[in-house]
Design a protein around this motif. Structure first.
Motif, PDB file in Angstrom:
ATOM      1  N   ASP A  32       1.023  -1.107  -0.132  1.00  0.00           N
ATOM      2  CA  ASP A  32       0.093  -0.136   0.247  1.00  0.00           C
ATOM      3  C   ASP A  32       1.118   1.494  -0.467  1.00  0.00           C
ATOM      4  O   ASP A  32       1.982   0.897   0.452  1.00  0.00           O
ATOM      5  CB  ASP A  32      -1.042   0.072   0.911  1.00  0.00           C
ATOM      6  CG  ASP A  32      -2.136  -1.214   1.052  1.00  0.00           C
ATOM      7  OD1 ASP A  32      -2.160  -1.783   0.642  1.00  0.00           O
ATOM      8  OD2 ASP A  32      -2.293  -0.936   2.034  1.00  0.00           O
TER       9      ASP A  32
ATOM     10  N   GLU B  55      -4.467  -3.287   1.894  1.00  0.00           N
ATOM     11  CA  GLU B  55      -5.417  -3.432   1.330  1.00  0.00           C
ATOM     12  C   GLU B  55      -4.549  -4.594  -0.201  1.00  0.00           C
ATOM     13  O   GLU B  55      -5.419  -5.678  -0.653  1.00  0.00           O
ATOM     14  CB  GLU B  55      -4.953  -1.911  -0.206  1.00  0.00           C
ATOM     15  CG  GLU B  55      -5.921  -1.815  -0.912  1.00  0.00           C
ATOM     16  CD  GLU B  55      -5.906  -0.875  -2.074  1.00  0.00           C
ATOM     17  OE1 GLU B  55      -6.675  -0.184  -3.154  1.00  0.00           O
ATOM     18  OE2 GLU B  55      -4.736   0.286  -1.661  1.00  0.00           O
ATOM     19  N   ALA B  56      -3.270  -4.289  -0.040  1.00  0.00           N
ATOM     20  CA  ALA B  56      -2.540  -5.096  -1.202  1.00  0.00           C
ATOM     21  C   ALA B  56      -2.705  -6.831  -0.756  1.00  0.00           C
ATOM     22  O   ALA B  56      -3.252  -8.179  -1.677  1.00  0.00           O
ATOM     23  CB  ALA B  56      -1.315  -4.831  -1.140  1.00  0.00           C
TER      24      ALA B  56
ATOM     25  N   GLU C 229      -8.697 -12.497  -1.474  1.00  0.00           N
ATOM     26  CA  GLU C 229      -9.638 -12.451  -1.885  1.00  0.00           C
ATOM     27  C   GLU C 229      -8.981 -12.561  -3.632  1.00  0.00           C
ATOM     28  O   GLU C 229     -10.339 -13.688  -3.878  1.00  0.00           O
ATOM     29  CB  GLU C 229     -10.058 -10.921  -2.465  1.00  0.00           C
ATOM     30  CG  GLU C 229     -11.526 -11.265  -2.928  1.00  0.00           C
ATOM     31  CD  GLU C 229     -11.920 -10.111  -3.036  1.00  0.00           C
ATOM     32  OE1 GLU C 229     -12.115  -9.075  -4.399  1.00  0.00           O
ATOM     33  OE2 GLU C 229     -11.712  -8.951  -2.191  1.00  0.00           O
ATOM     34  N   ALA C 230      -7.898 -13.218  -4.564  1.00  0.00           N
ATOM     35  CA  ALA C 230      -8.008 -13.559  -5.049  1.00  0.00           C
ATOM     36  C   ALA C 230      -7.256 -14.784  -5.148  1.00  0.00           C
ATOM     37  O   ALA C 230      -7.552 -15.911  -5.995  1.00  0.00           O
ATOM     38  CB  ALA C 230      -6.746 -13.088  -6.244  1.00  0.00           C
TER      39      ALA C 230
ATOM     40  N   VAL D 222      -2.052  -6.125  -9.688  1.00  0.00           N
ATOM     41  CA  VAL D 222      -1.245  -6.956  -9.096  1.00  0.00           C
ATOM     42  C   VAL D 222      -1.651  -8.343  -9.029  1.00  0.00           C
ATOM     43  O   VAL D 222      -0.493  -9.259  -8.909  1.00  0.00           O
ATOM     44  CB  VAL D 222      -1.365  -6.011  -7.352  1.00  0.00           C
ATOM     45  CG1 VAL D 222      -1.385  -7.392  -5.929  1.00  0.00           C
ATOM     46  CG2 VAL D 222      -1.847  -5.102  -6.826  1.00  0.00           C
ATOM     47  N   VAL D 223      -3.016  -9.029  -8.562  1.00  0.00           N
ATOM     48  CA  VAL D 223      -3.121  -9.952  -9.212  1.00  0.00           C
ATOM     49  C   VAL D 223      -2.096 -10.327 -10.542  1.00  0.00           C
ATOM     50  O   VAL D 223      -1.989 -11.125 -10.072  1.00  0.00           O
ATOM     51  CB  VAL D 223      -4.830 -10.113  -9.350  1.00  0.00           C
ATOM     52  CG1 VAL D 223      -5.298 -11.737  -9.442  1.00  0.00           C
ATOM     53  CG2 VAL D 223      -5.266  -9.713  -8.120  1.00  0.00           C
TER      54      VAL D 223
ATOM     55  N   ASP E  51      -3.464  -1.257  -9.712  1.00  0.00           N
ATOM     56  CA  ASP E  51      -4.780  -1.524  -9.108  1.00  0.00           C
ATOM     57  C   ASP E  51      -4.633  -3.047  -8.897  1.00  0.00           C
ATOM     58  O   ASP E  51      -4.122  -3.464  -8.989  1.00  0.00           O
ATOM     59  CB  ASP E  51      -6.030  -0.997 -10.149  1.00  0.00           C
ATOM     60  CG  ASP E  51      -5.860  -1.496 -11.548  1.00  0.00           C
ATOM     61  OD1 ASP E  51      -4.637  -2.478 -11.878  1.00  0.00           O
ATOM     62  OD2 ASP E  51      -6.808  -1.191 -12.198  1.00  0.00           O
ATOM     63  N   ALA E  52      -5.924  -3.638  -8.496  1.00  0.00           N
ATOM     64  CA  ALA E  52      -5.815  -4.825  -8.367  1.00  0.00           C
ATOM     65  C   ALA E  52      -5.401  -5.214  -9.244  1.00  0.00           C
ATOM     66  O   ALA E  52      -4.983  -6.780  -8.920  1.00  0.00           O
ATOM     67  CB  ALA E  52      -7.748  -4.911  -7.595  1.00  0.00           C
ATOM     68  N   GLU E  53      -6.434  -5.140 -11.060  1.00  0.00           N
ATOM     69  CA  GLU E  53      -5.931  -6.318 -10.873  1.00  0.00           C
ATOM     70  C   GLU E  53      -4.437  -6.205 -11.976  1.00  0.00           C
ATOM     71  O   GLU E  53      -3.953  -7.765 -12.017  1.00  0.00           O
ATOM     72  CB  GLU E  53      -6.622  -5.791 -12.795  1.00  0.00           C
ATOM     73  CG  GLU E  53      -6.732  -6.642 -13.533  1.00  0.00           C
ATOM     74  CD  GLU E  53      -7.899  -6.117 -15.607  1.00  0.00           C
ATOM     75  OE1 GLU E  53      -7.160  -6.655 -15.781  1.00  0.00           O
ATOM     76  OE2 GLU E  53      -8.032  -5.442 -15.171  1.00  0.00           O
TER      77      GLU E  53
ATOM     78  N   ILE F 183      -6.765  -8.305  -1.350  1.00  0.00           N
ATOM     79  CA  ILE F 183      -6.513  -8.230  -2.499  1.00  0.00           C
ATOM     80  C   ILE F 183      -5.730  -9.777  -3.098  1.00  0.00           C
ATOM     81  O   ILE F 183      -6.719 -10.642  -3.596  1.00  0.00           O
ATOM     82  CB  ILE F 183      -5.650  -7.734  -3.201  1.00  0.00           C
ATOM     83  CG1 ILE F 183      -6.501  -5.902  -4.058  1.00  0.00           C
ATOM     84  CG2 ILE F 183      -5.328  -7.772  -4.787  1.00  0.00           C
ATOM     85  CD1 ILE F 183      -6.499  -5.044  -4.031  1.00  0.00           C
TER      86      ILE F 183
END
Length: 99
Positions: A18, A69-70, A76-77, A53-54, A49-51, A73
């Protein structure tokens, strides 16, 4: 979030944090965690963004992830198991290793 990717002899290393964690040091009573500019930032780091990072974590052999946040994500992924997440002064940290 700040995202940095680099190739090493052991494979691709991805570091994510973050943005507000950069430059901070956290403690959990057993260990400290320093989110250094040298490792997580620098000119090679990019805002992500999240995408992004994943996607980067999917390419990594090793990932270091800091910040609520990081880490959220990554959990969650399905890349990080919630039970393996460490907490340092209220900030979450996880490591990822693909074998």
């Amino acid at each position: 979030m700040l995202l940095r990717e680099r190739d090493t002899a052991e494979g691709r290393l991805v570091s994510v944090c973050d943005a507000d964690c950069l430059g901070e040091t956290y403690d959990n009573g057993r260990a400290t965690l320093t989110v250094s500019e040298e490792f997580y930032g620098g000119p090679e780091a990019e805002e992500a963004d999240a995408e992004a990072v994943v996607d980067a974590l999917h390419r990594a052999q090793v990932g270091n992830i800091v910040g609520n946040e990081a880490v959220g994500i990554a959990v969650e992924a399905g890349l990080v198991d919630e039970e393996t997440v460490l907490e340092f002064d209220g900030t979450r940290h996880a490591q990822l290793l693909w074998l």
